[in-house]
Scaffold this motif. Structure first.
Motif, PDB file in Angstrom:
ATOM      1  N   UNK A  59      25.989  13.182   9.941  1.00 27.18           N
ATOM      2  CA  UNK A  59      26.662  12.487  11.040  1.00 27.18           C
ATOM      3  C   UNK A  59      27.222  11.168  10.542  1.00 27.18           C
ATOM      4  N   UNK A  60      28.464  10.881  10.940  1.00 28.23           N
ATOM      5  CA  UNK A  60      29.123   9.658  10.498  1.00 28.23           C
ATOM      6  C   UNK A  60      29.938   9.077  11.637  1.00 28.23           C
ATOM      7  N   UNK A  61      30.056   7.749  11.726  1.00 27.46           N
ATOM      8  CA  UNK A  61      30.969   7.159  12.709  1.00 27.46           C
ATOM      9  C   UNK A  61      32.398   7.599  12.409  1.00 27.46           C
ATOM     10  N   UNK A  62      33.213   7.715  13.434  1.00 29.92           N
ATOM     11  CA  UNK A  62      34.605   8.091  13.259  1.00 29.92           C
ATOM     12  C   UNK A  62      35.358   6.995  12.521  1.00 29.92           C
ATOM     13  N   UNK A  63      36.321   7.416  11.688  1.00 32.53           N
ATOM     14  CA  UNK A  63      37.159   6.438  10.998  1.00 32.53           C
ATOM     15  C   UNK A  63      38.023   5.646  11.975  1.00 32.53           C
ATOM     16  N   UNK A  64      38.171   6.182  13.219  1.00 31.79           N
ATOM     17  CA  UNK A  64      38.946   5.461  14.224  1.00 31.79           C
ATOM     18  C   UNK A  64      38.246   4.188  14.672  1.00 31.79           C
ATOM     19  N   UNK A  65      36.925   4.126  14.508  1.00 35.72           N
ATOM     20  CA  UNK A  65      36.124   2.932  14.824  1.00 35.72           C
ATOM     21  C   UNK A  65      36.393   2.413  16.233  1.00 35.72           C
ATOM     22  N   UNK A  66      36.476   3.347  17.185  1.00 34.16           N
ATOM     23  CA  UNK A  66      36.767   2.930  18.566  1.00 34.16           C
ATOM     24  C   UNK A  66      35.555   3.045  19.487  1.00 34.16           C
ATOM     25  N   UNK A  67      34.401   3.398  18.954  1.00 29.50           N
ATOM     26  CA  UNK A  67      33.189   3.509  19.761  1.00 29.50           C
ATOM     27  C   UNK A  67      33.080   4.798  20.537  1.00 29.50           C
ATOM     28  N   UNK A  68      34.158   5.575  20.629  1.00 28.63           N
ATOM     29  CA  UNK A  68      34.143   6.833  21.380  1.00 28.63           C
ATOM     30  C   UNK A  68      34.302   8.035  20.465  1.00 28.63           C
ATOM     31  N   UNK A  69      34.277   7.804  19.165  1.00 25.61           N
ATOM     32  CA  UNK A  69      34.465   8.900  18.213  1.00 25.61           C
ATOM     33  C   UNK A  69      33.366   8.942  17.182  1.00 25.61           C
ATOM     34  N   UNK A  70      33.121  10.111  16.673  1.00 25.62           N
ATOM     35  CA  UNK A  70      32.178  10.313  15.577  1.00 25.62           C
ATOM     36  C   UNK A  70      32.508  11.635  14.900  1.00 25.62           C
ATOM     37  N   UNK A  71      31.955  11.822  13.721  1.00 29.68           N
ATOM     38  CA  UNK A  71      32.232  13.018  12.935  1.00 29.68           C
ATOM     39  C   UNK A  71      30.913  13.601  12.475  1.00 29.68           C
ATOM     40  N   UNK A  72      30.813  14.942  12.480  1.00 35.40           N
ATOM     41  CA  UNK A  72      29.630  15.602  11.954  1.00 35.40           C
ATOM     42  C   UNK A  72      30.075  16.749  11.056  1.00 35.40           C
ATOM     43  N   UNK A  73      29.392  16.885   9.931  1.00 39.74           N
ATOM     44  CA  UNK A  73      29.612  18.022   9.029  1.00 39.74           C
ATOM     45  C   UNK A  73      28.387  18.921   9.116  1.00 39.74           C
ATOM     46  N   UNK A  74      28.591  20.197   9.423  1.00 38.37           N
ATOM     47  CA  UNK A  74      27.479  21.124   9.641  1.00 38.37           C
ATOM     48  C   UNK A  74      27.472  22.199   8.558  1.00 38.37           C
ATOM     49  N   UNK A  75      26.251  22.610   8.189  1.00 35.77           N
ATOM     50  CA  UNK A  75      26.055  23.648   7.184  1.00 35.77           C
ATOM     51  C   UNK A  75      24.908  24.537   7.620  1.00 35.77           C
ATOM     52  N   UNK A  76      24.932  25.785   7.207  1.00 36.59           N
ATOM     53  CA  UNK A  76      23.847  26.698   7.521  1.00 36.59           C
ATOM     54  C   UNK A  76      24.198  28.118   7.132  1.00 36.59           C
ATOM     55  N   UNK A  77      23.265  29.029   7.389  1.00 38.26           N
ATOM     56  CA  UNK A  77      23.452  30.440   7.069  1.00 38.26           C
ATOM     57  C   UNK A  77      22.927  31.280   8.230  1.00 38.26           C
ATOM     58  N   UNK A  78      23.816  32.034   8.874  1.00 38.44           N
ATOM     59  CA  UNK A  78      23.437  32.906   9.987  1.00 38.44           C
ATOM     60  C   UNK A  78      23.442  34.355   9.505  1.00 38.44           C
ATOM     61  N   UNK A  79      22.362  35.074   9.802  1.00 35.99           N
ATOM     62  CA  UNK A  79      22.203  36.439   9.306  1.00 35.99           C
ATOM     63  C   UNK A  79      21.818  37.368  10.448  1.00 35.99           C
ATOM     64  N   UNK A  80      22.457  38.540  10.488  1.00 36.25           N
ATOM     65  CA  UNK A  80      22.083  39.596  11.427  1.00 36.25           C
ATOM     66  C   UNK A  80      21.651  40.812  10.617  1.00 36.25           C
ATOM     67  N   UNK A  81      20.379  41.177  10.742  1.00 41.33           N
ATOM     68  CA  UNK A  81      19.851  42.386  10.102  1.00 41.33           C
ATOM     69  C   UNK A  81      19.877  43.484  11.155  1.00 41.33           C
TER      70      UNK A  81
END
Length: 230
Positions: A59-81
């Protein structure tokens, strides 16, 4: 500043087990990225075992720096057996048949694995809220419970969300067709979700839905742990 701007998706095996914790990449920095490891999960359904491993968020503050924005980078692995499913042939979407066992559901001719994230602004996305507001499970391709599904395509760049107070949106990471029994996996790494318009607190949590077609139609939904996006 650490570069987590590249979004990529690949099909692979299970990821590493993650413990619940939270820390800062740059201790003491007001705008430091926050690393959020998230726990594995598993759910059994008719003819399928759904699991998620190696999930984490940055999670990171948005580069817009306006207090109403933020950025998140998500990672994972979903599996259906998948151990039981009629052999499907991918075709056009058909409307609900209203026949016994159909669960009044639409289908496009094959079972399906769908994974992504629920993102909310100043609204609870806890288990209780999902049960109350999203009764019946997540829609695979259509808005459900007054929310909005954001189409996939994140792999070409960031997913941008305009999210107001009290709103919930579904960010679809990937859909994989299931045409026969087997193991189906979607691994995603550093998929960027940029949020604007949410001046209050924001939360996100993963979802993975497996739809099994046939006379005994079923939909198995696995949710991840909610986490703060600031």
């Amino acid at each position: 500043m650490t570069n987590y701007r590249t979004a990529a998706v690949r099909v692979a095996g299970a990821g590493a087990v993650a413990a619940v914790a939270m820390g800062l990449f740059s201790t003491g920095a007001a705008d430091a990225d926050t690393f959020v490891p998230l726990p594995d999960g598993q759910k059994l359904g008719p003819g399928v075992t759904v699991s998620r491993t190696g999930e984490h968020a940055i999670v990171s503050p948005s580069l817009a720096a306006n207090g109403a924005g933020r950025v998140v980078w998500v990672s994972g692995n979903a599996v259906a057996d998948v151990t039981a499913t009629p052999e499907g042939e991918v075709g056009p979407f058909n409307g609900p048949a209203n026949e016994p066992g159909s669960n009044n559901s639409s289908t496009h001719g094959a079972s399906q694995l769908n994974t992504g994230y629920i993102v909310g602004c100043q609204v609870s996305i806890s288990d209780e809220a999902i049960s109350a507001e999203l009764a019946g499970g997540l829609g695979l391709t259509l808005p459900f419970g007054g929310s909005e599904v954001v189409p996939d395509g994140a792999f070409e760049g960031a997913i941008g969300l305009d999210l107001g107070p009290g709103e919930v949106k579904f960010v679809q990471i990937e859909i994989k067709d299931i045409t026969e029994p087997g193991i189906y996996s979607v691994e995603y790494q550093d998929v960027e979700i940029a949020i604007q318009g949410c001046a209050g607190y924001a939360q996100a949590r993963a979802y993975t839905v497996v739809e099994i077609i046939g006379d005994n139609y079923s939909k198995t939904s696995l949710y991840g742990m909610p986490f703060s996006i600031g």
